[in-house]
Scaffold this motif. Structure first.
Motif, PDB file in Angstrom:
ATOM      1  N   ASP A 134      41.041 -10.046  35.304  1.00  0.00           N
ATOM      2  CA  ASP A 134      42.001 -10.912  35.976  1.00  0.00           C
ATOM      3  C   ASP A 134      42.088 -12.213  35.187  1.00  0.00           C
ATOM      4  O   ASP A 134      41.277 -13.123  35.365  1.00  0.00           O
ATOM      5  N   LEU A 135      43.069 -12.274  34.280  1.00  0.00           N
ATOM      6  CA  LEU A 135      43.203 -13.419  33.392  1.00  0.00           C
ATOM      7  C   LEU A 135      44.483 -14.195  33.716  1.00  0.00           C
ATOM      8  O   LEU A 135      45.385 -13.667  34.380  1.00  0.00           O
ATOM      9  N   PRO A 136      44.576 -15.435  33.232  1.00  0.00           N
ATOM     10  CA  PRO A 136      45.798 -16.215  33.462  1.00  0.00           C
ATOM     11  C   PRO A 136      47.027 -15.514  32.894  1.00  0.00           C
ATOM     12  O   PRO A 136      46.946 -14.823  31.863  1.00  0.00           O
ATOM     13  N   PRO A 137      48.194 -15.652  33.544  1.00  0.00           N
ATOM     14  CA  PRO A 137      49.406 -14.951  33.084  1.00  0.00           C
ATOM     15  C   PRO A 137      49.782 -15.261  31.640  1.00  0.00           C
ATOM     16  O   PRO A 137      50.300 -14.385  30.940  1.00  0.00           O
ATOM     17  N   ASP A 138      49.546 -16.512  31.178  1.00  0.00           N
ATOM     18  CA  ASP A 138      49.937 -16.839  29.807  1.00  0.00           C
ATOM     19  C   ASP A 138      49.136 -16.045  28.787  1.00  0.00           C
ATOM     20  O   ASP A 138      49.658 -15.634  27.734  1.00  0.00           O
ATOM     21  N   VAL A 139      47.841 -15.777  29.076  1.00  0.00           N
ATOM     22  CA  VAL A 139      47.029 -14.970  28.171  1.00  0.00           C
ATOM     23  C   VAL A 139      47.525 -13.529  28.158  1.00  0.00           C
ATOM     24  O   VAL A 139      47.641 -12.899  27.100  1.00  0.00           O
ATOM     25  N   VAL A 140      47.839 -12.994  29.342  1.00  0.00           N
ATOM     26  CA  VAL A 140      48.346 -11.621  29.429  1.00  0.00           C
ATOM     27  C   VAL A 140      49.675 -11.496  28.689  1.00  0.00           C
ATOM     28  O   VAL A 140      49.903 -10.532  27.934  1.00  0.00           O
ATOM     29  N   GLN A 141      50.566 -12.474  28.866  1.00  0.00           N
ATOM     30  CA  GLN A 141      51.866 -12.427  28.195  1.00  0.00           C
ATOM     31  C   GLN A 141      51.718 -12.498  26.685  1.00  0.00           C
ATOM     32  O   GLN A 141      52.459 -11.841  25.939  1.00  0.00           O
ATOM     33  N   GLU A 142      50.755 -13.289  26.212  1.00  0.00           N
ATOM     34  CA  GLU A 142      50.544 -13.399  24.767  1.00  0.00           C
ATOM     35  C   GLU A 142      50.115 -12.056  24.169  1.00  0.00           C
ATOM     36  O   GLU A 142      50.626 -11.627  23.130  1.00  0.00           O
ATOM     37  N   VAL A 143      49.178 -11.376  24.834  1.00  0.00           N
ATOM     38  CA  VAL A 143      48.708 -10.081  24.335  1.00  0.00           C
ATOM     39  C   VAL A 143      49.807  -9.034  24.400  1.00  0.00           C
ATOM     40  O   VAL A 143      50.029  -8.275  23.447  1.00  0.00           O
TER      41      VAL A 143
END
Length: 421
Positions: free
Chosen positions: A138-147
């Motif tokens: 469960d990570l911040p949305p910006d990290v998920v979007q970057e990956v």
């Protein structure tokens, strides 16, 4: 030629002015003004109603515990120390029986506490816990979007290179890229958890967690339930590296805010009469504070400096003790002298720390604004401290989920009951 300062008396008594412009007040007048401001703030409707609310529920919780659990706790304490209950001792003496106590309970308690320490506390400094991310991080949305953005770029590059995959191949490619992205996310979460684990362990060591946990284990094998509390923010003096005028770093004592953990005496915890867990209903912790404890709360966010200073001024010389039945009985069971107990020789100051939900409608009736209480029917978790007639803290619980900073455990849990065996 420099002009001399013209110091004259101002209109207010005890006040002088410099050049008729800058007023200078005496120390006594400043203290009187501070006290008047503190009294006015403490006499506000919302504060006085909150104080009455705390006193009412303190009476309920104290009465419920006094006639049930406290008697069991006193019996457990005497049994651990190798003493008979007063009525049992009188009966043995009347019968002419031996009053020797075999100390079997104490030996068993020490053995059980030692086993728990061997499992949960090691001498090598290794901790018996760790932090790991869940199967799906469960990570911040910006990290998920970057990956996921990087995965999308790989598909676009494959298409631009002239590849013409069919639907099945594109589906497989997306699944492979998703697996790669999830693996990357898991690695990020794992590194974050490792950093957090080190940070938490350092905070716990500096915050007296080890000593508090050792005392907590002794409580588990002695009383129906044991309690830990934390983190609690306190201001403590610490040695820090400070740059001096010459640009060199020197060690200097400075006040710093610390996160601390502490064992809570089970005699000082008062849950709601119908509570089954810490989070059920309200909870009151009774404190016996020294003046230094109150001083450490000055300038800590949420506390009223003016109210704390008035408590120190009002009760600082002789203390404040709201004597209740359990005080002398507990002191006697612990083997403490009770000759001068009623005189409060240590000059301790009694305080009640209240944790509980208050309906928005009540807060509005007590004087809070609609901006502070947007929903009259919602429950607002509140933390408040009451010392004598002074409220030194009254804030909405800082925990985003409204949880109380306590942990409870029993050697043998009783389902549906707050206190165990």
């Amino acid at each position: 030629m420099q002009q001399a300062l013209n110091i004259t008396s101002a209109n207010a008594p005890g006040v002088t002015s410099v050049g008729g412009i800058v007023p200078i007040k005496s120390a006594k007048q400043l203290m009187d003004e501070e006290r008047a401001a503190a009294v006015a703030a403490n006499n506000e409707t919302v504060v006085q109603n909150l104080a009455a609310h705390i006193r009412k529920y303190w009476t309920y919780a104290r009465t419920a515990k006094e006639y049930t659990i406290e008697q069991k706790m006193l019996k457990s304490l005497r049994q651990r120390r190798g003493e008979y209950d007063p009525d049992k001792l009188a009966q043995l003496r009347e019968q002419g029986s031996s009053t020797i106590y075999m100390m079997l309970t104490s030996n068993k308690c020490r053995a059980a506490s030692s086993w728990l320490r061997d499992v949960l506390m090691t001498t090598a400094g290794d901790k018996p816990w760790t932090i790991k991310p869940g199967p799906i991080p469960d990570l911040p949305p910006d990290v998920v979007q970057e990956v996921m953005g990087k995965a999308t770029q790989q598909i676009q590059q494959a298409l631009m290179a002239g590849a013409n995959p069919d639907d099945q191949a594109i589906r497989q490619m997306l699944l492979d890229l998703k697996d790669q992205a999830m693996s990357h996310l898991h690695e990020i979460a794992k590194k974050d958890a490792e950093r957090m684990e080190k940070k938490m362990y350092d905070q716990m060591l500096e915050g007296k967690w080890v000593d508090s946990f050792a005392a907590f284990l002794d409580d588990i094998v002695t009383f129906p339930s044991a309690f830990m509390k934390g983190p609690v923010v306190r201001k403590r003096p610490r040695l820090n590296w400070v740059k001096d005028e010459a640009g060199q770093y020197q060690l200097d004592v400075q006040d710093q805010y610390m996160l601390e953990w502490e064992r809570v005496d089970p005699f000082m915890i008062y849950p709601a009469p119908d509570a089954s867990t810490i989070e059920d209903g309200y909870l009151i912790e009774r404190h016996k504070l020294q003046r230094a404890d109150l001083v450490s709360l000055l300038d800590v966010e949420g506390y009223s400096n003016a109210a704390i200073r008035q408590v120190l001024d009002e009760y600082g010389k002789g203390g404040l003790r709201d004597w209740i039945y359990i005080d002398l009985t507990k002191a006697n069971a612990e083997g403490k002298s009770t000759v001068a107990a009623g005189q409060n020789p240590s000059e301790l100051i009694d305080a009640l720390q209240y944790w509980g939900n208050i309906q928005g409608k009540l807060l509005l009736e007590w004087g809070m604004s609609e901006e502070e209480v947007p929903d009259p029917l919602a429950e607002y978790p509140v933390e408040a401290w009451l010392i004598g007639r002074w409220i030194i803290k009254a804030v909405v619980n800082h925990d985003p989920l409204g949880r109380k900073p306590y942990f409870k455990a029993s050697y043998e849990e009783v389902p549906g009951a707050f206190w165990g065996n």
